[in-house]
Each structure stands twice: as C-alpha cells, then as structure tokens.
Write an enzyme that holds these catalytic residues in place. Structure first.
Site, short mmCIF file in Angstrom:
data_model
loop_
_atom_site.label_atom_id
_atom_site.label_comp_id
_atom_site.label_asym_id
_atom_site.label_seq_id
_atom_site.Cartn_x
_atom_site.Cartn_y
_atom_site.Cartn_z
N GLY A 28 -19.73 33.07 88.35
CA GLY A 28 -18.52 32.73 87.60
C GLY A 28 -18.33 31.23 87.72
NE ARG A 29 -15.86 29.03 93.16
CZ ARG A 29 -14.54 29.12 93.28
NH1 ARG A 29 -13.77 28.13 92.87
NH2 ARG A 29 -13.98 30.19 93.81
NE ARG A 65 -9.96 27.36 92.68
CZ ARG A 65 -10.46 26.36 93.38
NH1 ARG A 65 -10.21 25.12 93.03
NH2 ARG A 65 -11.22 26.59 94.42
CB CYS A 73 11.36 24.85 90.40
SG CYS A 73 11.98 23.94 88.99
CE1 TYR A 103 -12.62 33.58 89.58
CE2 TYR A 103 -14.02 31.75 90.23
CZ TYR A 103 -13.85 33.09 89.94
OH TYR A 103 -14.92 33.94 90.00
C1 LIG Z 1 -17.67 41.31 91.60
C2 LIG Z 1 -17.67 39.85 91.40
N1 LIG Z 1 -18.78 39.27 90.94
C3 LIG Z 1 -18.84 37.93 90.72
C4 LIG Z 1 -17.75 37.12 90.98
C5 LIG Z 1 -17.87 35.66 90.70
O1 LIG Z 1 -17.79 34.85 91.81
P1 LIG Z 1 -18.03 33.29 91.65
O2 LIG Z 1 -17.11 32.82 90.60
O3 LIG Z 1 -17.72 32.72 92.98
O4 LIG Z 1 -19.45 33.11 91.26
C6 LIG Z 1 -16.59 37.68 91.48
C7 LIG Z 1 -15.43 36.82 91.80
O5 LIG Z 1 -14.45 37.18 92.36
C8 LIG Z 1 -16.53 39.09 91.69
O6 LIG Z 1 -15.43 39.67 92.14
#
Ligand SMILES: Cc1ncc(COP(=O)(O)O)c(C=O)c1O
Length: 433
Positions: free
Chosen positions: A293-294, A331, A362, A391
């Site tokens: 994701g990240r 975050r 606030c 995120y």
């Molecule tokens: C099941 C699962 N896979 C993948 C990810 C992606 O993680 P990242 O953004 O750190 O790569 C998450 C993030 O919470 C997750 O819950």
C-alpha cells in the site's frame, strides 16, 4: 537522502524556490484549485509498481501477483488507472469493493480482507465472484461457509494467519504479533484446525495462506520467517497452498533521517524463503502475492497548504498555522508520524527559524510538524509536504466540518482532478438526506 529526494521523481526545484511536479508548477496548481490540495504523480506510482514487478520477476521463478492495498488511498478515478495495469487489489469494505468493480478490476483480481466483514460484504464478494475472501477467524469461516451454502456457490478463500511475529514499527500498525486482533492464531493449534475444517468444506475452496505483519517495516528477515511459518503450518495440516501471501508493509522514508532500504531486500527475502522451503520439501512453488500500500503511493503524493496565522507562543516558539491539518492528515496525531516541509517560493531573505507547523483544527494535537527549521513563514506562503500519498486522505475526516481536499493526478504536464474539493455542509450525509 536530501529533502528533494522525498518528493515525487518528477519534482524539479528552481533556484527561485519554485517547484514543478510532472512539469506542472505548484503555485499555479494552488492558485487554480485552492488549498489544502493533494496531488499524485503518475510517474512515481507507475515506477513503484514496475519496480516491484521487475523485482518479483528477478527473484521468484513461480507465479507472482501484486495486490495494491487500497486502504492506503482509493478513489474511483485512481482505481480506474490502476485497473489498466495487471495489478490486483485488496479491499476491506463494501465501498472499496464497489469502487474496485466499477473501476474495471476483473473480479478474480479482487481480494476481500477485514477482521469483521459484514454479511452484505461477503454476499457481494461472492455474488461478484471475486478472487478470494481472506478469512480472519474460525467464527468467520463458519459465517462465510453458511452464506456460501445459502447461495449454493463454492468460494475461493485464503486464511489469514497470526504467526506471532513482532516487527519493529509503531504499535498501532503491528498486526502479526500475539496480541493482534487480526488473523487466526498459529501457535495454539487453531490455525491448523481451521485449515482442516476448510479442506473438508464443500462450499469453501481453500487456496491460500495469508499474513500481514504490519506497516512501515524496514527489516526483511521477519517477512522470510512469515513465509516459512505459513508453509510449515500448511504442511502440519496436510495442505500445500496454491497461494502464499506475506501481505504488505515495506517501509518508506518520510524524513531525511529515515532509512531508505532497497525493496529488493523484501522481495528477495520472501522469494528465497518460499523457494528454499519448496525445494527442501520437494513441493511446487506457490503463487507469491504481495500487498503493498504505502510503498506504492506514499512518495507519489504531495500535500500543499497555505500559511495563515503566524505567532510567537509564550515560550518563544514560532507557530505557523496552515489551512489543513489533522482532518486531512491524522497520522501525526495518531502515530506521532514525522514529516518534512518545503516553502514553495523564495524565502532566502528571511530569518531562518525553528517553527511549529500546526493545523487549523480545534485540538492541540493538531500539529503537522512539531519542530521544523525553515525561512520564517508568513501569511500566504505555500508549503509542500512530501510523502503524503498513503493513509492521509484515506483516513481523512470532516472534523470541524472540514471539506476534504481536492486531489489531482499530474502526468506529463497534464492535470486531472481525481476528487473535487468536498463541500461538507452540502453533502447528503451532513444534510441528513
Ligand atoms: C492485509 C493488509 N495487507 C496490506 C496492507 C498494506 O500495508 P502497507 O501499506 O504498509 O504496505 C495492509 C495495511 O494495513 C493490510 O492490512
């Protein structure tokens, strides 16, 4: 690592403090679309995806799949762009599922996650014939099985295992340790029991074992351990999976002091762990699925804010308030996350100060950067915060009835609006319609 390296790959920095991304001037974007403003650089996202694809090819001789963890950032137009690649997608809610389908992801490339999926979500996933439902507990196995029986279909599933592997990251984003709410316990025999139950089921087709250790991880060794733990668990239960998925979680630098660890370490480690295990056990290689994701979107995103009020606090700190904050980026308040910021424009004639960059909401915890040294900010300045793609918007809120920001896609000098600025007071939800 320099501050410039945290920005998207197409960022160019002029001597006059002007910044372009994908050939587009940030001042112009802020003037045209207003602030707070988020932008995603196409080339950086495409680069991350191609890099992971290449690394999987180089390191793993079996089949491999990249399933984007859409919780990092998702919108329909963004999903449509990703759906044109051969990426898969991980979704955790009905709306994420609906967006993935509407964007054109082939259903078999969609995986439904979550530790408490609703009947409606499961029903929709099955009815749309998605690739797999990732089962998070014994209870959920029975729940999904009963729904499948009612619908008279056989659904592919993976089991999410909790391998009890702690990783060095913020407590709130550790997910594979003993106390985690996620996954089926491996240590106490429950996971083995669930595998056997699933194998006996006529309406469930167990194809994979999954785990996700957490997020913002820089050490590859634990990923390798997780792969071996999943394969060993399968062996104990008499099951060799078609798919092994050690989740996502590879970390990215947010500040110039953060490490940049080559993602090849991650991919090489999981590939080797699976390959060595299968060679020793004389088993076919499973398909290796990763869920970044990240790593896919963080660096491609930049947040732009205008400075409003500035002041000196009683203890002498300079405080500059911007027009966003914890509503678009929670975050910092949630995890104490650290960021860098850059003044867009020429501040060379101003005194350099250590300042607090705060938001406009606030709550005292609404700070974007508790201490940053930069030319003294003044009303009207434009500030760019890099590494803002993951995120932030996906966790954004309407606190103080803030309008969620406009989001742009920039590519080869062209600008496309992914999401218009919200007008919260006019939205159905706030209107009570
Ligand atoms: C099941 C699962 N896979 C993948 C990810 C992606 O993680 P990242 O953004 O750190 O790569 C998450 C993030 O919470 C997750 O819950």
């Amino acid at each position: 690592m320099t501050l410039n390296d945290l920005f998207p790959k197409t960022a160019r920095f002029g001597a006059d403090g002007l910044i372009t991304i994908a050939g587009v001037d940030l001042n112009l974007l802020a003037d045209t679309y207003g602030t707070p403003l988020y932008l995603y650089d196409a080339s950086t996202i495409n680069g991350s995806y191609s890099l992971l694809t290449e690394l999987l090819k180089q390191n793993y001789s079996g089949k491999a799949q990249i399933a984007y963890a859409s919780k990092a950032y998702l919108s329909l137009k963004f999903a449509k762009k990703l759906a044109r690649t051969d990426a898969s997608i991980d979704v955790v809610s009905l709306s994420e599922l609906e967006i993935a389908l509407e964007a054109g992801f082939p259903p078999e490339r969609i995986h439904l996650h979550g530790n408490n999926k609703s009947r409606e979500e499961i029903h929709s996933a099955i009815a749309n014939r998605i690739g797999s439902i990732v089962i998070d507990s014994t209870d959920e196995l029975e729940f999904v099985e009963a729904i499948c029986e009612g619908m008279q279909v056989r659904q592919k599933i993976w089991l999410r295992i909790n391998p009890n592997i702690a990783v060095n990251t913020h407590k709130a984003v550790q997910t594979g340790h003993g106390a985690s709410k996620f996954g089926i316990e491996a240590a106490n025999g429950e996971a083995e029991h669930v595998i056997r139950l699933a194998l006996k089921s006529e309406s469930l087709h167990l194809t994979g074992i999954h785990t996700h250790l957490g997020s913002q991880i820089f050490h590859p060794a634990e990923f390798g351990q997780a792969v071996v733990a999943m394969l060993e668990l399968g062996k104990t239960a008499g099951f060799h999976p078609d798919v092994v998925c050690p989740g996502g979680g590879w970390g990215v630098p947010y500040t110039i002091d953060d490490p940049f660890i080559d993602p090849n370490e991650w991919i090489a480690t999981i590939s080797k762990a699976a390959t060595d295990w299968c060679r020793t056990e004389n088993c076919p290689l499973p398909e290796l699925v990763i869920e970044p994701g990240r790593f896919m979107v963080a660096r491609s995103g930049v947040a732009l804010y205008r400075v409003g009020s500035t002041k000196q606090s009683q203890n002498g700190d300079w405080i500059a308030a911007v027009d966003g904050g914890m509503a678009d980026n929670p975050r910092v308040a949630l995890y104490g996350s650290k960021y860098e910021a850059m003044l867009v424009g020429d501040g060379s004639k101003r005194p350099v100060e250590t300042m607090r960059l705060v938001g406009r909401f606030c709550e005292s915890g609404d700070e974007l950067i508790p201490a940053i040294t930069m030319p003294r900010l003044q009303r009207g300045d434009l500030i760019a915060i890099p590494v803002s793609g993951a995120y932030q918007l996906s966790m954004a809120s309407n606190y103080n009835l803030a309008d969620r920001p406009c989001v742009l896609w920039v590519e080869n000098g062209a600008v496309e609006v992914l999401q218009r600025r919200e007008h919260a007071a006019r939205s159905d939800w706030w209107q009570g319609e």
